[in-house]
Scaffold this motif. Structure first.
Motif, PDB file in Angstrom:
ATOM      1  N   TYR A 192      22.231   0.538  31.448  1.00  0.00           N
ATOM      2  CA  TYR A 192      20.838   0.098  31.368  1.00  0.00           C
ATOM      3  C   TYR A 192      20.683  -1.353  31.830  1.00  0.00           C
ATOM      4  CZ  TYR A 192      16.287  -1.058  29.356  1.00  0.00           C
ATOM      5  OH  TYR A 192      14.993  -1.482  29.184  1.00  0.00           O
ATOM      6  N   THR A 193      21.698  -2.175  31.563  1.00  0.00           N
ATOM      7  CA  THR A 193      21.638  -3.599  31.927  1.00  0.00           C
ATOM      8  C   THR A 193      22.306  -3.880  33.277  1.00  0.00           C
ATOM      9  OG1 THR A 193      23.706  -4.099  30.774  1.00  0.00           O
ATOM     10  CG2 THR A 193      21.672  -4.282  29.498  1.00  0.00           C
ATOM     11  N   ASN A 194      22.519  -2.833  34.062  1.00  0.00           N
ATOM     12  CA  ASN A 194      23.207  -3.000  35.354  1.00  0.00           C
ATOM     13  C   ASN A 194      24.572  -3.654  35.187  1.00  0.00           C
ATOM     14  OD1 ASN A 194      21.046  -1.901  36.944  1.00  0.00           O
ATOM     15  ND2 ASN A 194      19.943  -3.836  36.672  1.00  0.00           N
ATOM     16  N   ASN A 195      25.256  -3.251  34.126  1.00  0.00           N
ATOM     17  CA  ASN A 195      26.620  -3.723  33.827  1.00  0.00           C
ATOM     18  C   ASN A 195      26.697  -5.237  33.602  1.00  0.00           C
ATOM     19  OD1 ASN A 195      27.677  -1.074  34.064  1.00  0.00           O
ATOM     20  ND2 ASN A 195      27.749  -1.297  36.289  1.00  0.00           N
ATOM     21  N   GLU A 196      25.642  -5.785  33.009  1.00  0.00           N
ATOM     22  CA  GLU A 196      25.632  -7.212  32.672  1.00  0.00           C
ATOM     23  C   GLU A 196      25.886  -7.456  31.176  1.00  0.00           C
ATOM     24  OE1 GLU A 196      22.602  -8.678  36.245  1.00  0.00           O
ATOM     25  OE2 GLU A 196      21.831  -8.486  34.208  1.00  0.00           O
ATOM     26  N   TYR A 197      26.027  -6.384  30.433  1.00  0.00           N
ATOM     27  CA  TYR A 197      26.297  -6.468  28.986  1.00  0.00           C
ATOM     28  C   TYR A 197      27.777  -6.725  28.748  1.00  0.00           C
ATOM     29  CZ  TYR A 197      27.017  -4.539  24.246  1.00  0.00           C
ATOM     30  OH  TYR A 197      27.375  -4.333  22.938  1.00  0.00           O
ATOM     31  N   GLY A 198      28.095  -7.628  27.814  1.00  0.00           N
ATOM     32  CA  GLY A 198      29.482  -8.012  27.569  1.00  0.00           C
ATOM     33  C   GLY A 198      30.009  -7.674  26.192  1.00  0.00           C
ATOM     34  N   GLY A 199      29.250  -6.872  25.406  1.00  0.00           N
ATOM     35  CA  GLY A 199      29.695  -6.514  24.066  1.00  0.00           C
ATOM     36  C   GLY A 199      28.964  -7.296  22.992  1.00  0.00           C
ATOM     37  N   MET A 200      29.300  -7.028  21.735  1.00  0.00           N
ATOM     38  CA  MET A 200      28.644  -7.704  20.605  1.00  0.00           C
ATOM     39  C   MET A 200      29.610  -7.782  19.428  1.00  0.00           C
ATOM     40  SD  MET A 200      26.134  -4.779  18.979  1.00  0.00           S
ATOM     41  CE  MET A 200      25.624  -3.903  20.448  1.00  0.00           C
ATOM     42  N   TYR A 201      29.353  -8.731  18.535  1.00  0.00           N
ATOM     43  CA  TYR A 201      30.133  -8.824  17.308  1.00  0.00           C
ATOM     44  C   TYR A 201      29.352  -9.612  16.263  1.00  0.00           C
ATOM     45  CZ  TYR A 201      31.410 -13.540  18.982  1.00  0.00           C
ATOM     46  OH  TYR A 201      31.376 -14.835  19.439  1.00  0.00           O
ATOM     47  N   LEU A 202      29.688  -9.382  14.990  1.00  0.00           N
ATOM     48  CA  LEU A 202      29.138 -10.155  13.884  1.00  0.00           C
ATOM     49  C   LEU A 202      30.062 -11.331  13.624  1.00  0.00           C
ATOM     50  CD1 LEU A 202      28.205  -7.175  11.578  1.00  0.00           C
ATOM     51  CD2 LEU A 202      26.576  -8.895  12.340  1.00  0.00           C
ATOM     52  N   ASN A 203      29.520 -12.552  13.625  1.00  0.00           N
ATOM     53  CA  ASN A 203      30.380 -13.704  13.357  1.00  0.00           C
ATOM     54  C   ASN A 203      30.569 -13.882  11.853  1.00  0.00           C
ATOM     55  OD1 ASN A 203      28.134 -15.089  12.337  1.00  0.00           O
ATOM     56  ND2 ASN A 203      27.856 -16.332  14.170  1.00  0.00           N
ATOM     57  N   ASP A 204      31.311 -14.902  11.454  1.00  0.00           N
ATOM     58  CA  ASP A 204      31.648 -15.094  10.041  1.00  0.00           C
ATOM     59  C   ASP A 204      30.424 -15.299   9.157  1.00  0.00           C
ATOM     60  OD1 ASP A 204      34.210 -14.876  10.850  1.00  0.00           O
ATOM     61  OD2 ASP A 204      34.800 -16.952  10.459  1.00  0.00           O
ATOM     62  N   SER A 246      31.902  -8.570  32.053  1.00  0.00           N
ATOM     63  CA  SER A 246      31.062  -7.547  31.427  1.00  0.00           C
ATOM     64  C   SER A 246      31.930  -6.580  30.633  1.00  0.00           C
ATOM     65  CB  SER A 246      30.295  -6.770  32.497  1.00  0.00           C
ATOM     66  OG  SER A 246      31.186  -5.981  33.275  1.00  0.00           O
ATOM     67  N   GLU A 247      31.296  -5.806  29.765  1.00  0.00           N
ATOM     68  CA  GLU A 247      32.053  -4.795  29.016  1.00  0.00           C
ATOM     69  C   GLU A 247      32.667  -3.775  29.970  1.00  0.00           C
ATOM     70  OE1 GLU A 247      31.198  -2.633  24.930  1.00  0.00           O
ATOM     71  OE2 GLU A 247      30.249  -1.528  26.560  1.00  0.00           O
ATOM     72  N   LYS A 248      31.962  -3.433  31.013  1.00  0.00           N
ATOM     73  CA  LYS A 248      32.491  -2.490  32.001  1.00  0.00           C
ATOM     74  C   LYS A 248      33.793  -3.015  32.612  1.00  0.00           C
ATOM     75  CE  LYS A 248      31.137   0.188  36.101  1.00  0.00           C
ATOM     76  NZ  LYS A 248      32.181  -0.208  37.045  1.00  0.00           N
ATOM     77  N   GLU A 249      33.807  -4.312  32.963  1.00  0.00           N
ATOM     78  CA  GLU A 249      35.025  -4.915  33.528  1.00  0.00           C
ATOM     79  C   GLU A 249      36.153  -4.943  32.501  1.00  0.00           C
ATOM     80  OE1 GLU A 249      33.701  -8.217  36.749  1.00  0.00           O
ATOM     81  OE2 GLU A 249      32.834  -8.488  34.750  1.00  0.00           O
ATOM     82  N   LEU A 250      35.813  -5.239  31.248  1.00  0.00           N
ATOM     83  CA  LEU A 250      36.828  -5.257  30.198  1.00  0.00           C
ATOM     84  C   LEU A 250      37.450  -3.880  30.003  1.00  0.00           C
ATOM     85  CD1 LEU A 250      35.070  -7.476  27.491  1.00  0.00           C
ATOM     86  CD2 LEU A 250      37.056  -8.117  28.861  1.00  0.00           C
ATOM     87  N   LEU A 251      36.615  -2.838  29.984  1.00  0.00           N
ATOM     88  CA  LEU A 251      37.119  -1.487  29.768  1.00  0.00           C
ATOM     89  C   LEU A 251      37.943  -0.992  30.955  1.00  0.00           C
ATOM     90  CD1 LEU A 251      34.063   0.189  28.000  1.00  0.00           C
ATOM     91  CD2 LEU A 251      36.215  -0.551  26.974  1.00  0.00           C
ATOM     92  N   GLU A 252      37.556  -1.393  32.161  1.00  0.00           N
ATOM     93  CA  GLU A 252      38.354  -1.025  33.336  1.00  0.00           C
ATOM     94  C   GLU A 252      39.727  -1.698  33.281  1.00  0.00           C
ATOM     95  OE1 GLU A 252      35.828  -2.136  36.562  1.00  0.00           O
ATOM     96  OE2 GLU A 252      34.743  -0.233  36.584  1.00  0.00           O
ATOM     97  N   ALA A 253      39.744  -2.970  32.872  1.00  0.00           N
ATOM     98  CA  ALA A 253      41.018  -3.686  32.739  1.00  0.00           C
ATOM     99  C   ALA A 253      41.853  -3.088  31.609  1.00  0.00           C
ATOM    100  CB  ALA A 253      40.760  -5.168  32.480  1.00  0.00           C
ATOM    101  N   TYR A 254      41.190  -2.685  30.534  1.00  0.00           N
ATOM    102  CA  TYR A 254      41.852  -2.031  29.395  1.00  0.00           C
ATOM    103  C   TYR A 254      42.540  -0.744  29.842  1.00  0.00           C
ATOM    104  CZ  TYR A 254      42.056   0.435  24.847  1.00  0.00           C
ATOM    105  OH  TYR A 254      42.447   1.141  23.727  1.00  0.00           O
ATOM    106  N   ASP A 255      41.851   0.062  30.651  1.00  0.00           N
ATOM    107  CA  ASP A 255      42.441   1.306  31.160  1.00  0.00           C
ATOM    108  C   ASP A 255      43.661   1.026  32.036  1.00  0.00           C
ATOM    109  OD1 ASP A 255      40.566   2.848  29.866  1.00  0.00           O
ATOM    110  OD2 ASP A 255      39.246   3.064  31.605  1.00  0.00           O
ATOM    111  N   THR A 256      43.578  -0.035  32.840  1.00  0.00           N
ATOM    112  CA  THR A 256      44.705  -0.406  33.711  1.00  0.00           C
ATOM    113  C   THR A 256      45.947  -0.734  32.886  1.00  0.00           C
ATOM    114  OG1 THR A 256      43.242  -1.247  35.449  1.00  0.00           O
ATOM    115  CG2 THR A 256      45.506  -2.079  35.431  1.00  0.00           C
ATOM    116  N   ILE A 291      41.292  -9.150  27.503  1.00  0.00           N
ATOM    117  CA  ILE A 291      42.176  -8.082  27.077  1.00  0.00           C
ATOM    118  C   ILE A 291      43.438  -8.749  26.549  1.00  0.00           C
ATOM    119  CG2 ILE A 291      43.453  -6.017  27.756  1.00  0.00           C
ATOM    120  CD1 ILE A 291      40.387  -5.798  27.984  1.00  0.00           C
ATOM    121  N   ILE A 292      43.799  -8.453  25.291  1.00  0.00           N
ATOM    122  CA  ILE A 292      44.955  -9.073  24.657  1.00  0.00           C
ATOM    123  C   ILE A 292      46.111  -8.078  24.665  1.00  0.00           C
ATOM    124  CG2 ILE A 292      45.811 -10.323  22.655  1.00  0.00           C
ATOM    125  CD1 ILE A 292      43.322 -11.561  23.937  1.00  0.00           C
TER     126      ILE A 292
END
Length: 409
Positions: A90-102, A154-164, A188-189
């Motif tokens: 929906y965001t043209n792969n510009e979304y990078g994920g989300m998290y709740l901080n402390d 982006s999250e898409k790039e992270l997931l592609e790197a994760y798969d690699t 990716i850690i």
């Protein structure tokens, strides 16, 4: 043994000099969110957030997209299926994920200088003049405060790197011990027990090295399967005991069955509660993403718990609180989700796409269902995953979405 992540800075310095200049980062810090403040007890799914974004920002197109992806569960409850991949598209792969901080503030990540980020910031500025930076759900309830964060990938790039890296982990068996999509650090850690293996991994990576970072684990780092008729009672096949996670409907059988772990079980195994045979294993999965079994109960036997357990295909936001269950541990509340795409190697098999959380269950708790929320006025517990493995202070869950897709078809 305590999971201490030791970074050998002097050794790594010489190693990095030896392998040449690179954009690869080596973090010299504890990368987990396990020490998040206990006051942060917010329970959110990514799907909750997308729906709240559509409502808070008055985004009619997003509202329609979410509504079109609602599915009806066998119990009649609506299940959100507009997931992070849907929002990424929906965001043209510009979304990078989300998290709740402390502090319990939701951090929404978008690629730096992207159109989606600029548009979101603009709308937020207008809305916050009245409401503050608060997300409101369709029931007009405030669910949390939010802020924006610019990220490189982006999250898409992270997931592609994760798969690699996952493919590399399977190829180089037992060199790579863990892989995590770290939304907080937008990297990716890769977990190794030998710093000299960094050069081996670096030589295999053909895409942007800057997206990866390493952590050096203890030499004795180990994760093991945790092979246990309520959500905290024991079932067994005469050899191992595990925990039932709750019921799920099989449209093939036209019946409900009870789900537990896959390891330690075989198709056709008799299932006992104590010495009483209550059913048998009808289906079983044990592969790189799924570790589960489907128990068909005999007449006169049933699964019951304090709530009706509904498998949830939504994914919890990193930093959310969940409740783990198992017959040995009972219920463990206030557990934090640390990653939602984790890879582990256990029993010689590489498992990917797991949820990692920051408290450890015990042997015998395998298969137990982790509760995300209690809904429907306290009648239903949403199961976001089942216990797969544990070690060094962490528990790894097979996603509820994976379980649902495997059996409800």
């Amino acid at each position: 043994m305590k999971y201490t992540k030791k970074f050998l800075s002097i050794l790594l310095t010489f190693l990095l000099i030896a392998i040449g200049t690179t954009n690869m980062n080596v973090y010299a810090e504890n990368i987990s969110t396990s020490e998040a403040k206990n006051t942060n007890d917010i329970i959110l799914s990514e799907e909750d957030v997308f729906e709240a974004l559509a409502y808070t920002f008055g985004d009619q197109v997003l509202k329609k997209s979410i509504k079109a992806k609602k599915v009806l569960s066998p119990s009649g409850a609506l299940i959100d299926s507009f997931d992070s991949e849907s929002y990424s598209n929906y965001t043209n792969n510009e979304y990078g994920g989300m998290y709740l901080n402390d502090d319990g503030v939701l951090v929404l990540c978008y690629v730096a200088d992207s159109n989606t980020l600029k548009s979101s910031q603009k709308i937020s500025k207008i809305k916050s003049s009245k409401l503050g930076q608060t997300l409101i759900n369709p029931e007009n309830e405030a669910i949390c405060n939010y802020t924006f964060k610019e990220v490189q990938y982006s999250e898409k790039e992270l997931l592609e790197a994760y798969d690699t890296i996952n493919e590399l982990a399977i190829k180089n068996n037992n060199i790579i011990k863990t892989v995590n999509v770290d939304i907080l650090r937008n990297r990716i850690i890769i977990g190794l027990t030998d710093a000299s293996d960094i050069s081996l991994i670096n030589n295999e990576i053909s895409i942007d090295n800057g997206i990866y970072a390493f952590e050096i684990l203890d030499k004795d780092f180990e994760i093991n399967d945790i092979a246990t008729i309520s959500g905290t009672s024991a079932i067994n096949n005469g050899k191992i005991s595990s925990t039932p996670a709750g019921k799920i409907y099989s449209s093939v059988l036209k019946k409900y069955g009870v789900v537990t772990c896959g390891h330690g079980w075989s198709v056709g195994d008799a299932v006992y509660s104590g010495s009483t045979k209550i059913g048998s294993i009808k289906y079983r999965y044990y592969n790189g993403t799924n570790d589960s079994s489907f128990i068909l109960l005999n007449n006169g036997h049933n699964y019951s718990d304090s709530h009706y357990d509904e498998f949830d295909i939504s994914v919890p936001v990193v930093g959310s609180s969940i409740t783990l269950r198992g017959y040995r541990s009972g219920k463990i509340s206030g557990v934090k989700v640390t990653h939602t795409n984790s890879t582990i190697v256990t029993s010689g098999v590489t498992f990917t796409g797991l949820i990692e959380c920051n408290k450890q269950v015990q042997p015998g708790d395998s298969g137990g269902g982790a509760i995300g929320k209690i809904i429907d006025g306290g009648r239903t517990a949403t199961i976001i995953g089942i216990n797969k493995a544990a070690g060094n202070g962490y528990t790894y869950l097979v996603k509820g979405k994976v379980i649902y897709n495997a059996y409800e078809k």
